[in-house]
Scaffold this active site. Sequence first.
Site, mmCIF file in Angstrom:
data_model
loop_
_atom_site.group_PDB
_atom_site.id
_atom_site.type_symbol
_atom_site.label_atom_id
_atom_site.label_comp_id
_atom_site.label_asym_id
_atom_site.label_seq_id
_atom_site.Cartn_x
_atom_site.Cartn_y
_atom_site.Cartn_z
ATOM 1 N N GLY A 11 0.779 -1.234 0.000
ATOM 2 C CA GLY A 11 0.000 0.000 0.000
ATOM 3 C C GLY A 11 0.814 1.289 0.000
ATOM 4 O O GLY A 11 0.311 2.334 0.423
ATOM 5 N N THR A 12 2.060 1.219 -0.486
ATOM 6 C CA THR A 12 2.871 2.453 -0.569
ATOM 7 C C THR A 12 2.186 3.485 -1.457
ATOM 8 O O THR A 12 2.110 4.664 -1.104
ATOM 9 C CB THR A 12 4.257 2.138 -1.187
ATOM 10 O OG1 THR A 12 4.739 0.933 -0.634
ATOM 11 C CG2 THR A 12 5.241 3.262 -0.941
ATOM 12 N N ASN A 13 1.676 3.028 -2.591
ATOM 13 C CA ASN A 13 1.000 3.955 -3.511
ATOM 14 C C ASN A 13 -0.312 4.465 -2.909
ATOM 15 O O ASN A 13 -0.643 5.640 -3.061
ATOM 16 C CB ASN A 13 0.754 3.285 -4.861
ATOM 17 C CG ASN A 13 2.022 3.232 -5.690
ATOM 18 O OD1 ASN A 13 2.478 4.240 -6.197
ATOM 19 N ND2 ASN A 13 2.616 2.046 -5.801
ATOM 20 N N ARG A 58 -11.225 -13.265 -4.251
ATOM 21 C CA ARG A 58 -10.598 -13.104 -5.575
ATOM 22 C C ARG A 58 -11.467 -13.645 -6.699
ATOM 23 O O ARG A 58 -11.525 -13.088 -7.781
ATOM 24 C CB ARG A 58 -9.251 -13.842 -5.607
ATOM 25 C CG ARG A 58 -8.171 -13.088 -4.885
ATOM 26 C CD ARG A 58 -6.932 -13.927 -4.771
ATOM 27 N NE ARG A 58 -6.240 -14.069 -6.036
ATOM 28 C CZ ARG A 58 -5.062 -14.649 -6.157
ATOM 29 N NH1 ARG A 58 -4.463 -15.143 -5.115
ATOM 30 N NH2 ARG A 58 -4.482 -14.733 -7.328
ATOM 31 N N ASN A 100 -4.066 2.019 -13.987
ATOM 32 C CA ASN A 100 -3.205 1.062 -13.292
ATOM 33 C C ASN A 100 -1.786 1.606 -13.249
ATOM 34 O O ASN A 100 -1.353 2.295 -14.174
ATOM 35 C CB ASN A 100 -3.208 -0.272 -14.060
ATOM 36 C CG ASN A 100 -2.299 -1.312 -13.423
ATOM 37 O OD1 ASN A 100 -2.330 -1.521 -12.203
ATOM 38 N ND2 ASN A 100 -1.478 -1.972 -14.230
ATOM 39 N N HIS A 102 2.119 0.349 -13.184
ATOM 40 C CA HIS A 102 2.909 -0.856 -13.439
ATOM 41 C C HIS A 102 4.397 -0.514 -13.289
ATOM 42 O O HIS A 102 4.854 0.514 -13.792
ATOM 43 C CB HIS A 102 2.626 -1.373 -14.858
ATOM 44 C CG HIS A 102 3.338 -2.654 -15.145
ATOM 45 N ND1 HIS A 102 2.863 -3.880 -14.708
ATOM 46 C CD2 HIS A 102 4.515 -2.899 -15.766
ATOM 47 C CE1 HIS A 102 3.720 -4.822 -15.069
ATOM 48 N NE2 HIS A 102 4.724 -4.261 -15.714
HETATM 49 C C1 GAR Z 1 3.975 -1.256 -7.213
HETATM 50 O O1 GAR Z 1 5.332 -1.187 -7.572
HETATM 51 C C2 GAR Z 1 3.121 -1.435 -8.453
HETATM 52 O O2 GAR Z 1 3.630 -0.818 -9.583
HETATM 53 C C3 GAR Z 1 3.168 -2.929 -8.621
HETATM 54 O O3 GAR Z 1 3.056 -3.434 -7.315
HETATM 55 C C4 GAR Z 1 3.685 -2.521 -6.415
HETATM 56 C C5 GAR Z 1 2.721 -2.275 -5.272
HETATM 57 O O4 GAR Z 1 3.347 -1.651 -4.199
HETATM 58 N N1 GAR Z 1 2.099 -3.372 -9.469
HETATM 59 C C6 GAR Z 1 2.212 -4.418 -10.270
HETATM 60 O O5 GAR Z 1 3.212 -5.102 -10.343
HETATM 61 C C7 GAR Z 1 0.965 -4.721 -11.089
HETATM 62 N N2 GAR Z 1 1.298 -5.501 -12.229
HETATM 63 P P1 GAR Z 1 2.515 -0.993 -3.026
HETATM 64 O O6 GAR Z 1 1.441 -1.991 -2.601
HETATM 65 O O7 GAR Z 1 3.502 -0.797 -1.921
HETATM 66 O O8 GAR Z 1 1.926 0.299 -3.532
#
Ligand code: GAR
Length: 186
Positions: A11-13, A58, A100, A102
């Site tokens: 969940g950083t984003n 899911r 999204n 990526h």
């Molecule tokens: C992020 O780096 C995102 O780009 C990636 O998962 C990570 C989630 O980090 N997404 C994918 O790989 C989707 N194909 P977070 O949960 O700490 O935000």
Amino acid sequence: MKIAIFVSGGGTNLQNIIDEVESGYLQNVEISMVMTDRDCYAIERSLDKDIRTYVLDRKSFSEDAEHNLIDEEIDLIVLAGFLTILSPEFTAKWGSKMINIHPSLLPKFGGKGMYGKKVHKAVLEANESVSGATVHYVTAGVDEGEIITQGTFEIEQGDQVADLQRKVAEVEKVILIEAIKKISES
Ligand code: GAR
């Protein structure tokens, strides 16, 4: 603009979006709900801010999510580290309102099975000198939708998966917030 954020991981984003809504930088944005397909740390971040949080199965995620989205009249869905592939019906309906993030420079290193550390490992194995992250609209084809924005960084000699993960997180922090801001102002 009411947004729903789908998460599966740390969940950083999600936290970056929460912080920029709180700081007032994303001034037109309200986080209406967070949905997840598994037990993950992002849930704690969401509950900590009293955001409505749904943990869905899911297998029936797309159908179950649909009801909650319509009830709240959501304007934008943000997939912020979300790992379940949504149904074609769901992407057909929401694709123009769903983005999204990526962790690579799409179209390179995308598609089914390419997520998280697997992406960084593949980038290193391919001896790339540059990597980055991409924000794009979501279509039924995994990681194939129209690109909104990308950010890049150089890969230095000796960089490991953890280094790429850290550098990608820095880039994602900037481009995801800018993409949401741009959409909220359009
Ligand atoms: C992020 O780096 C995102 O780009 C990636 O998962 C990570 C989630 O980090 N997404 C994918 O790989 C989707 N194909 P977070 O949960 O700490 O935000």
